[in-house]
Design a protein around this motif. Sequence first.
Motif, mmCIF file in Angstrom:
data_model
loop_
_atom_site.group_PDB
_atom_site.id
_atom_site.type_symbol
_atom_site.label_atom_id
_atom_site.label_comp_id
_atom_site.label_asym_id
_atom_site.label_seq_id
_atom_site.Cartn_x
_atom_site.Cartn_y
_atom_site.Cartn_z
ATOM 1 N N VAL A 169 0.741 -1.110 -0.178
ATOM 2 C CA VAL A 169 0.061 0.057 0.060
ATOM 3 C C VAL A 169 1.068 1.379 -0.106
ATOM 4 N N ASP A 170 1.833 1.187 0.821
ATOM 5 C CA ASP A 170 2.940 2.258 0.809
ATOM 6 C C ASP A 170 3.210 2.957 -0.626
ATOM 7 N N GLU A 171 3.804 1.645 -1.195
ATOM 8 C CA GLU A 171 4.588 1.849 -2.702
ATOM 9 C C GLU A 171 3.594 2.463 -3.405
ATOM 10 N N ILE A 172 2.186 2.079 -3.552
ATOM 11 C CA ILE A 172 1.221 2.493 -4.331
ATOM 12 C C ILE A 172 0.967 4.038 -4.036
ATOM 13 N N THR A 201 3.949 6.109 -5.628
ATOM 14 C CA THR A 201 4.010 6.150 -6.863
ATOM 15 C C THR A 201 2.864 6.458 -7.835
ATOM 16 N N ALA A 202 1.542 6.554 -7.136
ATOM 17 C CA ALA A 202 0.489 6.689 -7.832
ATOM 18 C C ALA A 202 0.253 7.980 -8.644
ATOM 19 N N GLY A 203 0.811 9.133 -7.668
ATOM 20 C CA GLY A 203 0.448 10.474 -8.334
ATOM 21 C C GLY A 203 -0.741 10.940 -8.274
ATOM 22 N N SER A 204 -1.825 10.269 -8.270
ATOM 23 C CA SER A 204 -3.202 10.956 -8.384
ATOM 24 C C SER A 204 -4.124 9.785 -7.571
ATOM 25 N N ARG A 205 -5.157 10.314 -6.949
ATOM 26 C CA ARG A 205 -6.107 9.476 -6.310
ATOM 27 C C ARG A 205 -6.739 8.326 -7.147
ATOM 28 N N SER A 206 -7.323 8.659 -8.245
ATOM 29 C CA SER A 206 -7.684 7.815 -9.389
ATOM 30 C C SER A 206 -6.710 6.785 -9.744
#
Length: 415
Positions: A263-266, A269-274
């Motif tokens: 979860v931390d990595e997501i 690196t995700a950059g945005s909520r979507s």
Amino acid sequence: MTFPTAATQHYNSQRRIAASTLRSSKRLWRRVGTDFDAGWALIAAELNAIIADAMREAAEGGIAYVPEVLAQTSQPTSGLATVSAAAFVGWTREGLPVDEVLHASVRIAKQAIASGASPAGAAVIGGRSLDRVVTSVIADADRQAVQVTLTPTRVGGYVRMVRAGACRRCIVLAGRWYAWNEGFERHPNCNCRHIPASEDRAGDWSTDPYEMFRSMSPEEQERVFGRSEARAIREGADIFRVVNTERRGLPGPRAHNAPRLTVDEIYRTAGSRSNAVRMLTEQGYILPGGQQREGVIGYGDLGLDSKGSHYFGFGALGRGGTRAGAAYVHRLAATTGRRDPLARETMTAAERRLNDAVLAARAVAEGRNPYGTYKLTDAGRKRAVDDLALEIDKLRRKVHPRQVHKLADMLGVLY
């Protein structure tokens, strides 16, 4: 439905016993000083007597609690036996002498000194160890007394009562029903309790883990679950998946050739909520069934392999892949995203119980024995009738999640 008054009173009573005993044990430990062996010799007899009295009082409370809560919840009290509170004194749930386990605090303090701690620091470490032992043996005396008192009755098991302040390991077990002979899963300082209940009454006091989560402030959510984990649950992730990924050692990044992003990595690196929601879904944290207190069917999705394909387990009936047929059906449903609701290999435990009860009743109606190759007996007939009646009653009481009701419709069960 609110918790029975007897359960709340019992919980509070046990907390008072533990708190009072803990104050006494702390007072005695302060007398030990930094000469641990000599100091322990001064307090051991008094401490052991205090703990013995507390364990006996806790067990007496557990024994008295069972008939009170059964009567208050209109459940049968027949079969209650005379249980000895003294039987739960002097021994831990693992069968070790309590006095030896208490003395371990001295060994831990001395080991701390050997590791470089100051005598005062070692005394603090030993005292914390003693605190954990004291609270645990008292809670276990109560829990074991409750379970032993419950066993001879006609009540089939108990519901886990989880209260405010619980850790995440307990929160995901809130409201879970256990059969009478299943042990009470716990950890040091766990303060969960039993509510005796037959399986068909389990839903009456089921605590929704999501309700407990939502009742906490964002700060409390993050303290209990972790900052990223709490955020993921708020975004719609399955609470069981989030907690059990850590607890059960499900594959993490670069593990077992089946990498799963944490979860931390997501979130890093995700950059945005979507994008985060998309990644949480891809990695199996957000499941198609949504957030349900009973959990949802995840098909054993363990993440993505090196080729970007989902990696799946073998299912509850696959026995780690040794049952090739069951494992194949399970993995086929997982890889295609579709399952045959009537395939036993992809059913949840609740679905299997309903399915088996229906098939057993049909076999009996045809004069066949569903439980073996020997001749059908009256006891077998009664068992089939009772099992189906229990499942129908749960359907009527809406104890089951939605997919079990859909299965009942497919099987032609009238309720």
